[in-house]
Design a protein around this motif. Sequence first.
Motif, PDB file in Angstrom:
ATOM      1  N   UNK A 226       0.856  -1.189   0.000  1.00 43.64           N
ATOM      2  CA  UNK A 226       0.000   0.000   0.000  1.00 43.64           C
ATOM      3  C   UNK A 226       0.894   1.243   0.000  1.00 43.64           C
ATOM      4  N   UNK A 227       0.599   2.156  -0.918  1.00 43.25           N
ATOM      5  CA  UNK A 227       1.477   3.301  -1.153  1.00 43.25           C
ATOM      6  C   UNK A 227       0.671   4.586  -1.188  1.00 43.25           C
ATOM      7  N   UNK A 246      -7.379   3.217  -3.582  1.00 42.30           N
ATOM      8  CA  UNK A 246      -8.348   3.093  -2.494  1.00 42.30           C
ATOM      9  C   UNK A 246      -8.731   4.439  -1.894  1.00 42.30           C
ATOM     10  N   UNK A 247      -8.003   5.485  -2.227  1.00 41.72           N
ATOM     11  CA  UNK A 247      -8.405   6.814  -1.731  1.00 41.72           C
ATOM     12  C   UNK A 247      -7.698   7.895  -2.542  1.00 41.72           C
ATOM     13  N   UNK A 248      -8.325   9.077  -2.526  1.00 39.01           N
ATOM     14  CA  UNK A 248      -7.757  10.220  -3.248  1.00 39.01           C
ATOM     15  C   UNK A 248      -8.050  11.475  -2.445  1.00 39.01           C
ATOM     16  N   UNK A 259      -2.596   3.852  -3.206  1.00 38.53           N
ATOM     17  CA  UNK A 259      -2.517   2.838  -4.261  1.00 38.53           C
ATOM     18  C   UNK A 259      -2.210   1.475  -3.652  1.00 38.53           C
ATOM     19  N   UNK A 260      -2.923   0.433  -4.097  1.00 41.53           N
ATOM     20  CA  UNK A 260      -2.563  -0.924  -3.683  1.00 41.53           C
ATOM     21  C   UNK A 260      -1.881  -1.582  -4.881  1.00 41.53           C
ATOM     22  N   UNK A 274      -1.234  -0.699   5.871  1.00 35.68           N
ATOM     23  CA  UNK A 274      -2.418  -1.216   5.173  1.00 35.68           C
ATOM     24  C   UNK A 274      -3.641  -1.230   6.089  1.00 35.68           C
ATOM     25  N   UNK A 275      -4.820  -1.044   5.502  1.00 34.96           N
ATOM     26  CA  UNK A 275      -6.071  -1.124   6.265  1.00 34.96           C
ATOM     27  C   UNK A 275      -6.984  -2.163   5.610  1.00 34.96           C
ATOM     28  N   UNK A 276      -8.086  -2.447   6.293  1.00 31.69           N
ATOM     29  CA  UNK A 276      -9.037  -3.418   5.734  1.00 31.69           C
ATOM     30  C   UNK A 276      -9.665  -2.908   4.433  1.00 31.69           C
ATOM     31  N   UNK A 277      -9.836  -1.599   4.336  1.00 32.03           N
ATOM     32  CA  UNK A 277     -10.361  -1.000   3.088  1.00 32.03           C
ATOM     33  C   UNK A 277      -9.441  -1.357   1.917  1.00 32.03           C
TER      34      UNK A 277
END
Length: 291
Positions: A226-227, A246-248, A259-260, A274-277
């Motif tokens: 996860x970055x 996963x987010x912005x 980014x995953x 890292x998270x569960x999302x």
Amino acid sequence: MKLEINNVTKKIDQQLVIDNLSMRLQAGVYGLLGANGSGKTTLFKLICGITRLNSGEILYNGQDIAVHADEFRSILGFLPQDFSYYPDFTGMKFMLYIAALKGLKGKLAKQRCIELLELVGLADVKGKKIKKYSGGMKQRLGIAQALINDPEVLILDEPTVGLDPKERVRFRNLLSSLAENKIILLSTHIVSDVEYISDEILIINGGMIQNRGSVSELVQEIEGKVWEVLVQPNELTSFYKKYAISNQKSQSGGIVLRVVAQMKPAENAQNVQATLEDLYLYYFREGGLIQ
Ligand code: ADP
């Protein structure tokens, strides 16, 4: 108490909906997390005996639930996704009606209904018509009716849909208070719900349990993948095409993307926790697992 699902397969119209699924559950709250269409409702229908499996077996304390169907039903509580109630009934009348269906009568039924309405925090509105209840109140009534026979196994299909944050907290506390001597299995496609509510998370995908564990155990799988990366607006499209995002969030100097990805997606990318999302995205990104 032990619920065992052994190599269960279910086909609907030639489509393999549950694919050789096995899992063992003991007392506790289990969150079944999966995208729409991953097989959650079908699995619940199999456990509740609403639909028949094609192969495999489901055992409760070592006994086949299809053979001992009546016995199992007497210790089973179920809140279906499309839980229907009678809007003109009051909460109390509805509970008495469910009690009657379950064979509870008279004083005992009344006492049990009041007890349960108190447990789910509806005692003071028990005389109100259900159509006047909020979403959360209806959901709690759904749980109360599923508890009427003091079940050892409680199945809740998407119980948190439509709850506001305050109702979610209340719902979570209610489940924890019940979990000590029950197997509670609930489904959701909302990551944050399952994270807070369950002792253990089961990830279902394509009718199979892909992984299970606590949040920290599960996210280990994508640790290091996860970055966060700062990009410019003109780079967004190519990042979205290439990576699972996963987010912005916008900030001065550009846009930070989460980014995953297996490999560092850009020179300036930083590894983050890292998270569960992130894990959910890893499993359920369109097109399957992230390379
Ligand atoms: P979920 O609860 O995770 O959204 P379901 O168990 O409802 O998943 O559905 C899993 C798959 O089985 C989906 O592809 C769905 O289209 C299919 N399915 C489920 N029930 C039926 C049915 N009665 N007829 C046809 N297909 C069904």
